[in-house]
Design a protein around this motif. Structure first.
Motif, short mmCIF file in Angstrom:
data_model
loop_
_atom_site.label_atom_id
_atom_site.label_comp_id
_atom_site.label_asym_id
_atom_site.label_seq_id
_atom_site.Cartn_x
_atom_site.Cartn_y
_atom_site.Cartn_z
N LEU A 157 -9.35 7.37 -7.19
CA LEU A 157 -10.67 7.97 -7.43
C LEU A 157 -11.17 8.79 -6.24
N CYS A 158 -10.39 8.84 -5.17
CA CYS A 158 -10.79 9.60 -3.98
C CYS A 158 -10.85 11.09 -4.32
N GLN A 159 -11.80 11.76 -3.70
CA GLN A 159 -11.97 13.19 -3.97
C GLN A 159 -11.13 14.06 -3.05
N ARG A 160 -10.53 13.48 -2.02
CA ARG A 160 -9.69 14.27 -1.12
C ARG A 160 -8.23 13.99 -1.43
N VAL A 161 -7.64 14.90 -2.18
CA VAL A 161 -6.31 14.65 -2.72
C VAL A 161 -5.26 14.40 -1.61
N THR A 162 -5.34 15.16 -0.53
CA THR A 162 -4.28 15.06 0.47
C THR A 162 -4.46 13.85 1.39
N ASP A 163 -5.61 13.22 1.35
CA ASP A 163 -5.95 12.23 2.35
C ASP A 163 -6.34 10.89 1.70
N ALA A 164 -5.98 10.72 0.42
CA ALA A 164 -6.50 9.59 -0.34
C ALA A 164 -5.80 8.28 0.06
N PRO A 165 -6.53 7.17 0.12
CA PRO A 165 -7.99 7.10 0.04
C PRO A 165 -8.62 7.34 1.42
N CYS A 166 -9.57 8.29 1.46
CA CYS A 166 -10.15 8.67 2.76
C CYS A 166 -11.15 7.63 3.23
N GLY A 167 -11.76 6.92 2.29
CA GLY A 167 -12.72 5.88 2.67
C GLY A 167 -14.13 6.40 2.88
N SER A 168 -14.31 7.71 2.91
CA SER A 168 -15.64 8.22 3.23
C SER A 168 -16.24 9.15 2.17
N CYS A 169 -15.45 9.65 1.21
CA CYS A 169 -16.00 10.54 0.19
C CYS A 169 -16.87 9.72 -0.78
N ALA B 100 1.52 9.38 -5.71
CA ALA B 100 1.83 10.76 -5.31
C ALA B 100 2.90 11.36 -6.22
N ALA B 101 3.84 10.52 -6.66
CA ALA B 101 4.93 11.01 -7.50
C ALA B 101 4.56 11.00 -8.98
N MET C 95 0.83 -1.21 0.00
CA MET C 95 0.00 0.00 0.00
C MET C 95 0.86 1.26 0.00
N VAL C 96 1.89 1.24 0.84
CA VAL C 96 2.79 2.41 0.92
C VAL C 96 3.47 2.63 -0.43
N THR C 97 3.94 1.55 -1.04
CA THR C 97 4.62 1.67 -2.33
C THR C 97 3.71 2.25 -3.40
N LEU C 98 2.47 1.73 -3.45
CA LEU C 98 1.53 2.22 -4.47
C LEU C 98 1.16 3.68 -4.23
#
Ligand SMILES: [Zn+2]
Length: 331
Positions: A48-60, A18-19, A10-13
């Motif tokens: 596909l998360c809508q919160r760029v800084t927090d993706a995946p937020c799980g709630s959007c 992000a890069a 997960m961290v790698t992906l």
């Protein structure tokens, strides 16, 4: 709950995303039941998360859409039920869909699971999309046996390996996720497949698992009746029983490798009369193939009772069977 044994992947992906270096095609190569589908969904949420800084937020809305497989930019391709295959028409539709602009101006994501169900024609059709993917496309192929896919497909995907956790890790994750239960016995029956175990009724699996073990132990000592057993098993929980049989065989193969028998007897050659480690290993592997064939033929119009009976007969000594010592590592 997040499976801790996948956290490195997960961290790698997430870092690659992000890069801006996320490949357009991932081969999620999982140990059976170790979480390939889970990681595919998580990665779909990541992009596909809508919160760029927090993706995946799980709630959007994006994350929730992925979780329920309702997101307009997520396509999940699975075998058509009766055929157990992913077919060329499905892949053609997928390619068309991917060539359209995304509904939400971002990624379009496709998950093919299990991708080793792609038949030859479908795999060929997929190749074109893999070679010239539209911008901002992510294809994920979830497989347990990558060798069943053509090399041309494999070479165009970046491989992510998902290994099963050790027994203790699996049990404590199951306890946290599903609550208390005899998870050790469930994993004894199913093999080290925590994601699979998380979806079952533990008591029922333990019971079926114990029954299968007893029957196979009896079969390998010649005291079983394959006809009656096959008739009974065809009527209830056959896919689960086949999974238990496969696991029973895998344990014995592992026992041979872990014990001394494999290394001490391997030099004896395959032509000695009676049971020796080399013959047994070959037969164990053949039986594993037999179980897998039967599993993939379950939905075809074969006579399941006869096929199962034939398989069970191969466990009986004197019929090309196993004179099975208990595996040395376990029990
Ligand atoms: Zn989100």
């Amino acid at each position: 709950m997040t499976p801790p044994w996948i956290s490195t992947e997960m961290v790698t992906l997430a870092a690659a995303y992000a890069a801006g270096r996320l490949p357009h095609a991932l081969l999620l190569h999982e140990a059976p039941g170790a979480g390939g589908d889970w990681l595919a969904k998580w990665t779909a949420q990541l992009v596909l998360c809508q919160r760029v800084t927090d993706a995946p937020c799980g709630s959007c809305a994006g994350c929730r859409g992925v979780a329920t497989s309702q997101h307009p930019d997520l396509i999940v391709l699975q075998p058509i039920e009766e055929s157990r295959q992913i077919r060329i028409e499905q892949v053609r539709e997928l390619s068309e869909e991917l060539s359209l602009t995304s509904h939400q101006g971002g990624y379009k994501v496709a998950i093919l699971t299990p991708a080793d169900a792609l038949n030859r024609f479908a795999a060929n059709a997929l190749l074109k999309t893999l070679e010239e993917p539209p911008q901002r496309t992510l294809l994920m192929l979830v497989v347990t046996q990558p060798s069943r896919l053509p090399a041309t497909i494999l070479s165009r995907c970046q491989r992510v390996r998902i290994r099963a956790p050790d027994r203790q890790g699996a049990v404590s994750w199951l306890e946290t996720t599903r609550g208390p239960g005899d998870w050790n016995a469930v994993l004894d029956a199913l093999g080290e497949a925590p994601m699979l175990a998380a979806d079952v009724d533990p008591a029922a699996v333990v019971q079926v698992g114990a029954e299968v073990r007893r029957a196979l132990d009896e079969a390998s000592t010649g005291s079983a009746d394959p006809v009656a057993t096959a008739e009974r098993w065809v009527r209830s929980e056959l896919p689960l029983r086949l999974r238990c049989i496969e696991n029973w065989l895998t344990e014995r193969i592992r026992g041979h490798y872990e014990g001394d028998s494999f290394f001490t007897k391997v030099g004896a050659g395959p032509y000695l009369p009676g049971a020796n480690a080399v013959l047994n290993m070959g037969e164990l592997f053949e039986l594993v193939d037999g179980v897998r064939e039967l599993k993939s033929a379950l939905e075809t119009p074969i006579n399941r009772g006869l096929a199962l009976e034939a398989l069970l007969r191969r466990f009986v000594p004197g019929r090309g069977a196993i004179a099975a010592p208990a595996p040395s590592g376990r029990r």
